[in-house]
Design a protein around this motif. Structure first.
Motif, short mmCIF file in Angstrom:
data_model
loop_
_atom_site.label_atom_id
_atom_site.label_comp_id
_atom_site.label_asym_id
_atom_site.label_seq_id
_atom_site.Cartn_x
_atom_site.Cartn_y
_atom_site.Cartn_z
N PRO A 1 0.94 -1.24 0.23
CA PRO A 1 -0.07 -0.03 -0.09
C PRO A 1 0.81 1.37 0.12
O PRO A 1 0.32 2.23 -0.55
CB PRO A 1 -0.80 -0.13 1.15
N HIS A 2 1.90 1.07 0.44
CA HIS A 2 2.75 2.28 0.50
C HIS A 2 3.29 2.94 -0.65
O HIS A 2 3.54 4.09 -0.99
CB HIS A 2 4.17 2.25 1.45
N ILE A 3 3.38 2.13 -1.82
CA ILE A 3 3.55 2.38 -3.32
C ILE A 3 2.56 3.27 -3.48
O ILE A 3 2.84 4.33 -4.28
CB ILE A 3 3.95 1.16 -4.21
N VAL A 4 1.40 2.70 -3.35
CA VAL A 4 0.13 3.48 -3.91
C VAL A 4 -0.30 4.71 -3.30
O VAL A 4 -0.49 5.73 -4.16
CB VAL A 4 -1.00 2.68 -4.11
N LYS A 5 0.20 4.87 -2.12
CA LYS A 5 0.18 6.14 -1.28
C LYS A 5 1.35 6.89 -1.84
O LYS A 5 0.97 8.08 -1.90
CB LYS A 5 0.21 5.77 0.22
N SER A 6 2.36 6.54 -2.42
CA SER A 6 3.36 7.45 -2.66
C SER A 6 3.13 7.99 -3.91
O SER A 6 3.22 9.24 -4.18
CB SER A 6 4.64 6.58 -2.78
N TRP A 7 2.55 7.03 -4.85
CA TRP A 7 1.91 7.75 -6.22
C TRP A 7 0.97 8.82 -5.92
O TRP A 7 1.13 9.74 -6.65
CB TRP A 7 1.44 6.68 -6.87
N ALA A 8 -0.10 8.54 -4.92
CA ALA A 8 -0.95 9.82 -4.68
C ALA A 8 -0.53 11.00 -4.49
O ALA A 8 -0.77 12.11 -4.45
CB ALA A 8 -2.02 9.11 -3.68
N LYS A 9 0.92 11.08 -3.81
CA LYS A 9 1.66 12.03 -3.33
C LYS A 9 2.56 12.45 -4.39
O LYS A 9 3.34 13.31 -4.06
CB LYS A 9 2.33 11.68 -2.05
N GLU A 10 2.50 11.82 -5.35
CA GLU A 10 3.33 12.26 -6.63
C GLU A 10 4.95 12.19 -6.32
O GLU A 10 5.65 12.67 -6.88
CB GLU A 10 3.05 13.53 -7.18
N LYS A 11 5.18 11.06 -5.64
CA LYS A 11 6.43 10.72 -5.51
C LYS A 11 6.94 9.29 -6.29
O LYS A 11 6.07 8.67 -6.62
CB LYS A 11 6.65 10.08 -3.92
N ASP A 12 8.16 9.50 -6.72
CA ASP A 12 8.97 8.41 -7.31
C ASP A 12 9.26 7.42 -6.56
O ASP A 12 10.59 7.15 -6.54
CB ASP A 12 9.92 9.14 -8.49
N VAL A 13 8.58 6.45 -6.19
CA VAL A 13 8.98 5.28 -5.12
C VAL A 13 9.55 4.09 -6.03
O VAL A 13 9.01 3.74 -7.27
CB VAL A 13 7.98 4.95 -4.40
N LYS A 14 10.57 3.46 -5.55
CA LYS A 14 11.08 2.58 -6.10
C LYS A 14 10.34 1.09 -5.61
O LYS A 14 9.75 1.02 -4.91
CB LYS A 14 12.45 1.89 -5.52
N PHE A 15 10.11 0.33 -6.60
CA PHE A 15 9.42 -0.87 -6.51
C PHE A 15 10.30 -1.86 -5.76
O PHE A 15 11.63 -1.83 -5.75
CB PHE A 15 9.34 -1.60 -7.77
N PRO A 16 9.82 -2.66 -4.90
CA PRO A 16 10.70 -3.47 -3.72
C PRO A 16 11.54 -4.41 -4.89
O PRO A 16 11.08 -5.12 -5.54
CB PRO A 16 9.58 -4.23 -3.01
N ASN A 17 12.80 -4.22 -4.43
CA ASN A 17 13.71 -5.23 -5.13
C ASN A 17 13.81 -4.52 -6.62
O ASN A 17 14.14 -5.39 -7.40
CB ASN A 17 13.46 -6.39 -5.09
N GLY A 18 13.15 -3.38 -7.10
CA GLY A 18 13.31 -3.08 -8.48
C GLY A 18 13.79 -1.55 -8.55
O GLY A 18 14.53 -1.17 -7.87
N GLU A 19 13.04 -1.02 -9.76
CA GLU A 19 13.76 0.39 -9.90
C GLU A 19 12.40 1.48 -9.71
O GLU A 19 11.60 0.99 -9.52
CB GLU A 19 14.08 0.39 -11.36
N ASN A 20 12.81 2.75 -9.93
CA ASN A 20 11.96 3.94 -10.17
C ASN A 20 12.02 4.71 -11.31
O ASN A 20 12.94 4.02 -12.22
CB ASN A 20 11.81 4.71 -8.94
N LEU A 21 11.16 5.30 -11.78
CA LEU A 21 11.33 5.99 -12.86
C LEU A 21 12.43 6.67 -13.30
O LEU A 21 13.09 6.93 -14.35
CB LEU A 21 9.98 6.92 -13.16
N ASN A 22 13.07 7.42 -12.24
CA ASN A 22 14.28 8.14 -12.38
C ASN A 22 15.46 7.21 -12.67
O ASN A 22 16.46 7.42 -13.55
CB ASN A 22 14.79 8.81 -11.15
#
Length: 469
Positions: free
Chosen positions: A369-390
Motif C-alpha cells: 500500500p505504501h507504493i500506491v500512497k506514494s503515487w498519490a503524493k506524486e512521489k517516484d518510489v522504487k518498486f521493492p527489489n526493483g527500479e523507479n522512473l528516475n
C-alpha cells in the motif's frame, strides 16, 4: 492602485461558485498603472452559459470607483481573446478572458505560447492553470502551426490586420469562438511589433533551453547571441523605455521586417538541422502478458503475432541502417522481423518492477500500500527489489549519450522507457508518465538540441496519447 483593483476583481468574481480559477496574467504584475495597457484576468469556470458570462461582465463594471477614479474615468471590459488593446479615452481596461474546462483544454493545445506564459502566474483564487490541464513544453512545429505562431504574426503584419476571437452564443448553453480581424492602427501596430519581437525571442529561448521561465536579457543573449542586434528595436518598441509617439513609422516597420526575415531564416535553419538527426524508439509487438498486469523484466514472454505490415512498411521507409534492441524476447523477436543486424543494450530494458512483477493494481494496493500512497503524493518510489522512473531515465540518458555518434538509429524497447523519454522531451513530470499511452510497433521520433531531448511529435499528437482526467 493595481493591487487594490486586483483584490476587488477577485472579491467580485469568486462570489460565483461556478468559477474554479482566477489568474492575473500579462504585464500588470510588476508595473505601475501608467505603464500598462490593461489588466488581464483569466477565469476558468465549470460551465459556460450566456447568462453566467454576462453576469461576470456586469459584476466587474461594479468595481468601486474610488479605487480608480484618480486616474481613470470609467471601466471598460475587453472580453475578446487576442492582442486587442483598448487603452484609450481615459478608461481602466480589464481584459476578461473566460474559459470553461473544455475551452481551456482546447486553448492549451492550440495556444502553447500564451498558455505557457500564463502558467508562470499563480492563481489569485482557486486552482493554478497548469494544475487544471498540463501545458507541455514548446515543440519545434509550434512556431509554424500554433495560434500566435510566427506564421500568424507574419501574415497579420503583411495583411495589416490583427486577429482576435470572441464568443458567439446561439442559445444560453450553446456557443462557439468566432475569429475576426481588425485593421491595425498605429498604436496597435507598435503594441503588435513589440509583442512579436519580445515573445518570439522568449519562445525560442524556451524551446532551446527546454525551460518555461522569464529570461533575463543576459540569459536571452547567451542562448541566442545572434539576436543581440535586435535589442535596440526591442527597446524602441517598449513604451517604458521610449516615447513611442516619436517613432518614425516607416523606419520602425523596416526594422521589424528585417527581424521577421531573420527569425524565419533562423527557424528554417534549425528545422533543417534536426531533420537528419532524428532517432526512434519503438515499443515491441504485443504479448499475451500485456493484460493489465505489471510486465517488466521478471517475465519474458514472446510476441503473440507478427508485426503489422503497415507498421513494418512505415519503419522500413525511415531508411535507417543502425538498430538497437532490448535483450528481452518480446523486443528482440520484433526487431528480427525488420533486420538481423542489431545491437543489444540492457539500457533499453523495461522497468524492473521487482516484487510487483505480474501483479495487477488492486493486488499492489493490498500487498504494498505504501507504493500506491506514494503515487498519490506524486512521489517516484522504487518498486521493492526493483527500479523507479528516475532509474529508467538515467539508463535512457546513458544510452543516448553513448550512441550520439550513431544517430540516426532505431531502438526497439518498452513502454515505460518511451514514456520517460517523452516526459523529458515535453516537460511533463515523470510521475505523470503513466498517463501516456504508447502504441505497439509505432516509431516515436526524437532529436537532441542543446543537450536536451526533443520529440518530433506535434502538440496534437502528444495530447492524443496523453490521458487526463
Amino acid at each position: 492602485m493595481i493591487t487594490a483593483i486586483k483584490k476587488e476583481i477577485v472579491r467580485l468574481l469568486c462570489s460565483d461558485k461556478n468559477n474554479i480559477s482566477i489568474t492575473f496574467v500579462g504585464s500588470s504584475k510588476n508595473k505601475k498603472i501608467d505603464e500598462i495597457s490593461d489588466i488581464d484576468v483569466v477565469v476558468v469556470c465549470k460551465t459556460l452559459t450566456k447568462k453566467y458570462y454576462e453576469e461576470q461582465i456586469k459584476i466587474l463594471r461594479s468595481i468601486n470607483k474610488n479605487l480608480y477614479s484618480s486616474k481613470f474615468e470609467n471601466i471598460y471590459i475587453n472580453n475578446t481573446f487576442g492582442p486587442m488593446k483598448f487603452n484609450k479615452n481615459g478608461n481602466l481596461v480589464i481584459h476578461l478572458m473566460i474559459y470553461d474546462l473544455k475551452t481551456h483544454k482546447k486553448h492549451v493545445i492550440e495556444s502553447p505560447f500564451t498558455c505557457l506564459d500564463w502558467s508562470l502566474n499563480k492563481a489569485s483564487y482557486g486552482l493554478d492553470l497548469k494544475s487544471i490541464y498540463p501545458i507541455v513544453n514548446i515543440q519545434i512545429n509550434d512556431f509554424r502551426n500554433s495560434r500566435r505562431s510566427f506564421s500568424d504574426y507574419d501574415f497579420e503584419f503583411k495583411e495589416k490586420k490583427l486577429s482576435f476571437r470572441e464568443y458567439k452564443f446561439r442559445s444560453n448553453s450553446s456557443y462557439s469562438q468566432v475569429k475576426k480581424y481588425k485593421s491595425i492602427e498605429k498604436i496597435d501596430l507598435i503594441e503588435f511589433m513589440s509583442h512579436v519581437v519580445k515573445f518570439s525571442i522568449f519562445n525560442l529561448c524556451k524551446f532551446i533551453s527546454n525551460e518555461n521561465k522569464l529570461f533575463t536579457n543576459e540569459e536571452v543573449y547567451k542562448i541566442l547571441p545572434e539576436f543581440k542586434k535586435f535589442e535596440s528595436l526591442k527597446n524602441k518598441l517598449d513604451r517604458t523605455k521610449s516615447d513611442i509617439s516619436l517613432l518614425n513609422e516607416n523606419e520602425i516597420k523596416k526594422e521589424f521586417k528585417d527581424f521577421l526575415v531573420f527569425f524565419n531564416n533562423y527557424l528554417t535553419k534549425m528545422e533543417k538541422e534536426h531533420e537528419p538527426n532524428v532517432f526512434y524508439f519503438i515499443r515491441h509487438s504485443k504479448t499475451l502478458l500485456n493484460d493489465g498486469s505489471f510486465l517488466g523484466i521478471g517475465r519474458n514472454p514472446d510476441i503473440k503475432r507478427k508485426i503489422n505490415k503497415y507498421r513494418k512498411e512505415e519503419i522500413l521507409n525511415l531508411n535507417i541502417s543502425r538498430y538497437f534492441s532490448s535483450p528481452l524476447k518480446r523486443s528482440e523477436n520484433t526487431i528480427k522481423q525488420i533486420t538481423n543486424r542489431y545491437t543489444l543494450s540492457k539500457n533499453l530494458l523495461e522497468i524492473n518492477y521487482g516484487k510487483v512483477e505480474g501483479m495487477k493494481l488492486n493486488e499492489v494496493n493490498k500487498k504494498f500500500p505504501h507504493i500506491v500512497k506514494s503515487w498519490a503524493k506524486e512521489k517516484d518510489v522504487k518498486f521493492p527489489n526493483g527500479e523507479n522512473l528516475n532509474d529508467v531515465k538515467n539508463r535512457l540518458m546513458i544510452f543516448i549519450k553513448k550512441n550520439m555518434k550513431n544517430i540516426p538509429f532505431i531502438a526497439f524497447t518498452h513502454q515505460v522507457l518511451i514514456r520517460v523519454a517523452l516526459c523529458e522531451a515535453i516537460g511533463l513530470p515523470l510521475n505523470k508518465s503513466f498517463k501516456i499511452n504508447i502504441e505497439h510497433e509505432k516509431p516515436y521520433g526524437f532529436f537532441i538540441l542543446n543537450k536536451n531531448i526533443k520529440t518530433t511529435l506535434s502538440r496534437k499528437e502528444i495530447y492524443k496519447i496523453y490521458k487526463h482526467d
